[in-house]
Design an enzyme around this catalytic site. Structure first.
Site, PDB file in Angstrom:
ATOM      1  N   SER A 128      81.594  48.836  82.422  1.00  0.00           N
ATOM      2  CA  SER A 128      82.017  48.616  81.036  1.00  0.00           C
ATOM      3  C   SER A 128      82.905  47.388  80.952  1.00  0.00           C
ATOM      4  O   SER A 128      83.625  47.062  81.892  1.00  0.00           O
ATOM      5  CB  SER A 128      82.795  49.852  80.546  1.00  0.00           C
ATOM      6  N   TYR A 152      89.986  56.215  81.896  1.00  0.00           N
ATOM      7  CA  TYR A 152      88.535  55.947  81.803  1.00  0.00           C
ATOM      8  C   TYR A 152      88.230  54.567  82.397  1.00  0.00           C
ATOM      9  O   TYR A 152      87.404  54.431  83.288  1.00  0.00           O
ATOM     10  CB  TYR A 152      88.054  56.020  80.343  1.00  0.00           C
ATOM     11  N   LYS A 156      86.195  53.388  85.969  1.00  0.00           N
ATOM     12  CA  LYS A 156      85.074  52.426  86.057  1.00  0.00           C
ATOM     13  C   LYS A 156      85.403  51.329  87.074  1.00  0.00           C
ATOM     14  O   LYS A 156      84.577  50.938  87.892  1.00  0.00           O
ATOM     15  CB  LYS A 156      84.801  51.795  84.684  1.00  0.00           C
TER      16      LYS A 156
HETATM   17  C1  WQD Z   1      85.651  48.885  68.052  1.00  0.00           C
HETATM   18  C2  WQD Z   1      86.565  48.226  67.043  1.00  0.00           C
HETATM   19  C3  WQD Z   1      88.714  49.304  66.841  1.00  0.00           C
HETATM   20  C4  WQD Z   1      87.145  53.022  65.060  1.00  0.00           C
HETATM   21  C5  WQD Z   1      85.383  51.500  73.497  1.00  0.00           C
HETATM   22  C6  WQD Z   1      85.617  51.645  74.979  1.00  0.00           C
HETATM   23  C7  WQD Z   1      84.532  50.931  75.733  1.00  0.00           C
HETATM   24  C8  WQD Z   1      83.190  51.451  75.297  1.00  0.00           C
HETATM   25  C9  WQD Z   1      83.016  51.244  73.805  1.00  0.00           C
HETATM   26  C10 WQD Z   1      82.454  53.243  76.725  1.00  0.00           C
HETATM   27  C11 WQD Z   1      88.016  48.131  67.518  1.00  0.00           C
HETATM   28  C12 WQD Z   1      87.937  49.408  65.530  1.00  0.00           C
HETATM   29  C13 WQD Z   1      87.251  51.768  65.632  1.00  0.00           C
HETATM   30  C14 WQD Z   1      87.715  53.259  63.780  1.00  0.00           C
HETATM   31  C15 WQD Z   1      88.439  50.977  63.706  1.00  0.00           C
HETATM   32  N1  WQD Z   1      83.058  52.821  75.597  1.00  0.00           N
HETATM   33  N2  WQD Z   1      87.874  50.768  64.954  1.00  0.00           N
HETATM   34  N3  WQD Z   1      88.340  52.226  63.144  1.00  0.00           N
HETATM   35  O1  WQD Z   1      87.469  50.346  71.558  1.00  0.00           O
HETATM   36  O2  WQD Z   1      85.979  48.266  71.604  1.00  0.00           O
HETATM   37  O3  WQD Z   1      85.478  50.145  73.152  1.00  0.00           O
HETATM   38  O4  WQD Z   1      84.095  51.975  73.165  1.00  0.00           O
HETATM   39  O5  WQD Z   1      81.955  52.565  77.576  1.00  0.00           O
HETATM   40  O6  WQD Z   1      84.708  51.156  77.110  1.00  0.00           O
HETATM   41  O7  WQD Z   1      86.846  51.010  75.299  1.00  0.00           O
HETATM   42  O8  WQD Z   1      85.081  50.428  70.693  1.00  0.00           O
HETATM   43  O9  WQD Z   1      84.040  51.355  68.669  1.00  0.00           O
HETATM   44  O10 WQD Z   1      86.225  52.378  69.514  1.00  0.00           O
HETATM   45  O11 WQD Z   1      86.254  50.119  68.463  1.00  0.00           O
HETATM   46  O12 WQD Z   1      89.013  50.042  63.096  1.00  0.00           O
HETATM   47  O13 WQD Z   1      87.685  54.394  63.211  1.00  0.00           O
HETATM   48  O14 WQD Z   1      86.615  49.033  65.849  1.00  0.00           O
HETATM   49  O15 WQD Z   1      90.091  49.050  66.607  1.00  0.00           O
HETATM   50  O16 WQD Z   1      88.564  46.910  67.031  1.00  0.00           O
HETATM   51  P1  WQD Z   1      86.121  49.744  71.723  1.00  0.00           P
HETATM   52  P2  WQD Z   1      85.385  51.168  69.321  1.00  0.00           P
END
Ligand code: WQD
Length: 340
Positions: A128, A152, A156
């Site tokens: 990841s 997590y 990885k």
């Molecule tokens: C994306 C953007 C949030 C939800 C994580 C893991 C990564 C992978 C993918 C497993 C960010 C914003 C989110 C919400 C928001 N997982 N957001 N409101 O955090 O980049 O990555 O998931 O492999 O390892 O770290 O993904 O989709 O959670 O967030 O504003 O209700 O959306 O702040 O900028 P992230 P995400």
């Protein structure tokens, strides 16, 4: 030499795993899926068969159970393993670190020991972009410093280090460490997609539920990041592109030496506000949202330099943001996804 025999896909009933199994079957590979359904449903299996028009072997079981792994390797001539099985929620990992280390680290150690015992040294590992921590600059290259900010991500990174040490200790290991950026979307048929249990942690499944009227609004986590519009920027890639990236990695393994990290991303970043606007274009109506505080542990920007994937795997993402939104929305409306 090219890989012969069956491909074992651990976690093959999951979001990325199921899409990858469809691509493997379509490419004529023999596939064995191992899954314990901790984050997937049995109903996915017949849909995979329908999409691929072919059958595959399914073994229900836990990758942490070495007896099950040994039984699979005894019954089948496994030429390579694509290892998806593991826990993947950042927030949950801070509450249940032992579960994450047992599943993600110990589970992988048992898999590698079994592979070694049966003479299989070809592995595609689901890593990841989280292993880059908070990068000093973007786009991110594989040579960037690695760090973890949660159990997590640390699990990885530890598996990557484990694979590097193993490959250094014994000739013959060919390991692709695929660093995913942000997988979204769904199979265009509407038969496969992301089906999170409970409240989605990730942006796209949550946003789709708001668009479908299942949740009142999206909270945008932070408006003061050093980004063009103040909201977080990520490299979203279509899950079908990601699945094809695994096929490309499998096909390129014979040319790899040791454990090789490879970014799987589009190379383009979109902000949260841009994602909302993109999905609004797809669904044809405004999607309610409001700004909230930053989410602890979030970083401002994260998007890939995808050059190495193009050079080593001959792969690049081709499906654009509107396609990700269209296929995600089609899946959300398909009824196959759990209605909350
Ligand atoms: C994306 C953007 C949030 C939800 C994580 C893991 C990564 C992978 C993918 C497993 C960010 C914003 C989110 C919400 C928001 N997982 N957001 N409101 O955090 O980049 O990555 O998931 O492999 O390892 O770290 O993904 O989709 O959670 O967030 O504003 O209700 O959306 O702040 O900028 P992230 P995400």
């Amino acid at each position: 030499m090219h890989i012969t025999g069956s491909i074992l896909v651990t976690g093959g009933a999951g979001f990325i795993g199921s899409h990858t199994v469809v691509e493997l079957l379509a490419a004529g590979r023999e596939v064995v899926v191992l899954d314990n359904f901790c984050n997937a449903k049995p109903s996915v299996l017949p849909r995979i068969r329908t999409l691929a028009g072919r059958d595959f072997t399914f073994q229900e079981g836990d990758v942490c159970d070495k007896g099950t792994l040994e039984s699979v390797f005894r019954k089948h001539d496994i030429g390579a393993v694509i290892h998806f099985a593991g826990l993947k929620a950042v927030g949950e990992s801070t509450r249940l670190p032992l579960d994450y280390y047992r599943n993600n680290l110990s589970g992988t150690i048992g898999l590698l020991e079994t592979m070694q015992a049966f003479g299989c040294r070809n592995l595609v590992f689901s890593s990841s972009a989280t292993v880059y921590g908070d990068p000093a600059e973007v786009p991110i290259r594989e040579s960037f410093p690695l760090s973890a900010t949660n159990p997590y991500g640390r699990s990885k990174l530890m598996v990557e280090d484990l694979c590097r040490d193993l490959a250094a200790s014994e000739a013959g290991w060919r390991i692709a460490l695929l660093r995913y950026f942000n997988p979204v979307g769904a199979h265009p048929s509407g038969l496969l997609g992301e089906d999170p249990q409970g409240i989605p942690n990730n942006l796209m499944p949550y946003l789709l539920q708001v668009a479908a009227g299942q949740r009142p609004f999206l909270e945008v986590f932070g408006q003061d990041y050093p980004t063009p519009d103040g909201s977080g920027v990520r490299d979203y890639l279509h899950v079908v592109d990601l699945a094809k990236g695994h096929l490309a990695a499998l096909g390129a393994l014979h040319g790899l030496q040791g454990a090789v990290p490879i970014n799987l991303g589009t190379g383009k970043g979109y902000s949260v506000l841009e994602m909302i606007q993109a999905l609004e274009r797809t669904v044809g109506h405004p999607i309610p949202w409001r700004f909230g505080p930053r989410r602890p542990g979030d970083i401002a920007q994260c998007y890939a330099d995808p050059t190495r994937a193009q050079e080593l795997l001959g792969w690049r993402a081709v499906l654009d943001l509107d396609c990700m939104c269209r296929d995600g929305w089609n899946w959300q409306q398909s009824g196959a996804v759990a209605q909350i």
